[in-house]
Design a protein around this motif. Structure first.
Motif, mmCIF file in Angstrom:
data_model
loop_
_atom_site.group_PDB
_atom_site.id
_atom_site.type_symbol
_atom_site.label_atom_id
_atom_site.label_comp_id
_atom_site.label_asym_id
_atom_site.label_seq_id
_atom_site.Cartn_x
_atom_site.Cartn_y
_atom_site.Cartn_z
ATOM 1 N N THR A 1 11.745 84.603 80.947
ATOM 2 C CA THR A 1 11.572 85.165 79.613
ATOM 3 C C THR A 1 12.678 84.695 78.665
ATOM 4 N N ARG A 2 13.360 83.619 79.004
ATOM 5 C CA ARG A 2 14.443 83.126 78.167
ATOM 6 C C ARG A 2 13.926 82.768 76.779
ATOM 7 N N LYS A 3 14.670 83.195 75.771
ATOM 8 C CA LYS A 3 14.319 82.839 74.407
ATOM 9 C C LYS A 3 14.554 81.337 74.168
ATOM 10 N N THR A 4 13.824 80.807 73.235
ATOM 11 C CA THR A 4 14.088 79.436 72.812
ATOM 12 C C THR A 4 15.497 79.361 72.239
ATOM 13 N N ARG A 5 16.287 78.388 72.712
ATOM 14 C CA ARG A 5 17.686 78.301 72.305
ATOM 15 C C ARG A 5 17.887 77.110 71.359
ATOM 16 N N ILE A 6 18.437 77.401 70.193
ATOM 17 C CA ILE A 6 18.693 76.387 69.172
ATOM 18 C C ILE A 6 20.192 76.227 68.980
ATOM 19 N N LEU A 7 20.631 74.989 68.864
ATOM 20 C CA LEU A 7 22.035 74.697 68.578
ATOM 21 C C LEU A 7 22.149 74.182 67.144
ATOM 22 N N VAL A 8 22.879 74.903 66.308
ATOM 23 C CA VAL A 8 23.107 74.506 64.920
ATOM 24 C C VAL A 8 24.442 73.768 64.846
ATOM 25 N N VAL A 9 24.399 72.489 64.474
ATOM 26 C CA VAL A 9 25.610 71.666 64.372
ATOM 27 C C VAL A 9 25.856 71.381 62.896
ATOM 28 N N GLU A 10 26.830 72.069 62.334
ATOM 29 C CA GLU A 10 27.110 72.006 60.886
ATOM 30 C C GLU A 10 28.576 72.328 60.659
ATOM 31 N N ASP A 11 29.284 71.465 59.937
ATOM 32 C CA ASP A 11 30.719 71.677 59.761
ATOM 33 C C ASP A 11 31.042 72.664 58.632
ATOM 34 N N GLU A 12 30.106 72.883 57.717
ATOM 35 C CA GLU A 12 30.337 73.813 56.614
ATOM 36 C C GLU A 12 30.071 75.237 57.102
ATOM 37 N N ALA A 13 31.127 76.026 57.224
ATOM 38 C CA ALA A 13 31.062 77.304 57.932
ATOM 39 C C ALA A 13 30.063 78.281 57.331
ATOM 40 N N ILE A 14 30.065 78.447 56.012
ATOM 41 C CA ILE A 14 29.173 79.431 55.388
ATOM 42 C C ILE A 14 27.713 79.054 55.597
ATOM 43 N N SER A 15 27.382 77.794 55.374
ATOM 44 C CA SER A 15 26.003 77.332 55.593
ATOM 45 C C SER A 15 25.586 77.531 57.040
ATOM 46 N N ARG A 16 26.509 77.218 57.963
ATOM 47 C CA ARG A 16 26.209 77.362 59.384
ATOM 48 C C ARG A 16 25.962 78.816 59.754
#
Length: 238
Positions: free
Chosen positions: A3-18
């Motif tokens: 039942t593992r959720k789909t795992r997404i990795l967000v790679v973004e250097d701008e902290a607020i946007s990330r």
């Protein structure tokens, strides 16, 4: 049962946007990890099973295009490039190195979410039902729809990128039919694109190198000038 959720990795250097993107995707039910640079991205990939990477092109320690190329060489992970660049060349190069989609900042989070969901639906994580075909056979080739693998008689299977698989699946689902670039683009992505977008031509070229004895004189995927492409082989679904 897994039942593992789909795992997404967000790679973004701008902290607020990330942080905003991570929070938004979490509210949509995804398990979301974050990385501020290439080093943190590699660490997350080593420690966790990642289903999809949202990869910013402009990172402080590496270029997103290079990272996408390396990721695709090592795995079949979903890759969506995110960038502030508007140059058409970047989009073409992104597709050539194996990225599945491309979105330009500033973007609407709902549009990005739609693309994420569309990619996950097309990624092979959802397997065909018992009433659907599991394979398309043509010539000496078999396209396994469950494993997203192309197999030639007496040879090892060929792992396809998502874009290659989606395009070949579309062709083999409609053999003998002229398919426009508009139609093909709609069936491999849900992103905005311009009439000058060469993504389909790039993917066709890669498929010809895999399938054709002489890619310069194709007999399987033919160009219908001014209209699009046609898959000229007979196909048996099973």
């Amino acid at each position: 049962m897994n039942t593992r959720k789909t795992r997404i990795l967000v790679v973004e250097d701008e902290a607020i946007s990330r942080k905003k993107l991570v929070a938004y995707l979490q509210t949509e039910g995804f398990d979301v990890l974050e990385a501020a640079d290439a080093g943190q991205m590699h660490q997350a990939l080593e420690e966790f099973t990642i289903d999809l990477v949202l990869l910013d092109i402009n990172l402080p320690d590496d270029d997103g295009i290079n990272l996408a190329r390396a990721l695709r060489a090592q795995s079949d992970i979903g890759i969506i490039l995110v960038t502030g660049r508007t140059d058409e060349i970047d989009r073409i190069i992104g597709i050539e190195v194996g990225a599945d989609d491309y979105i330009t900042k500033p973007y609407n989070p709902r549009e990005l979410l739609a693309r994420v969901k569309a990619l996950l639906r097309r990624s092979g994580q959802v397997q065909p039902s018992k009433d659907e075909a599991h394979a398309h056979r043509f010539g000496r080739w078999t396209l396994n729809l469950m494993k997203r693998e192309l197999i030639a008689e007496g040879e090892e299977g060929v792992a396809l990128t998502r874009g290659e698989f989606q395009l070949l699946n579309t062709f083999t689902s409609k053999p003998g039919t002229v398919l426009s670039r508009d139609y093909l683009m709609d069936h491999i992505s849900h992103r905005s694109w311009s009439p000058n977008d060469r993504s389909i031509d790039v993917l066709v070229g890669r498929l010809r190198k895999i399938l054709e004895d002489n890619p310069r004189k194709p007999t399987m995927i033919l160009t219908s000038h001014g209209e699009g492409y046609i898959f000229a082989e007979s196909v048996e679904a099973s």
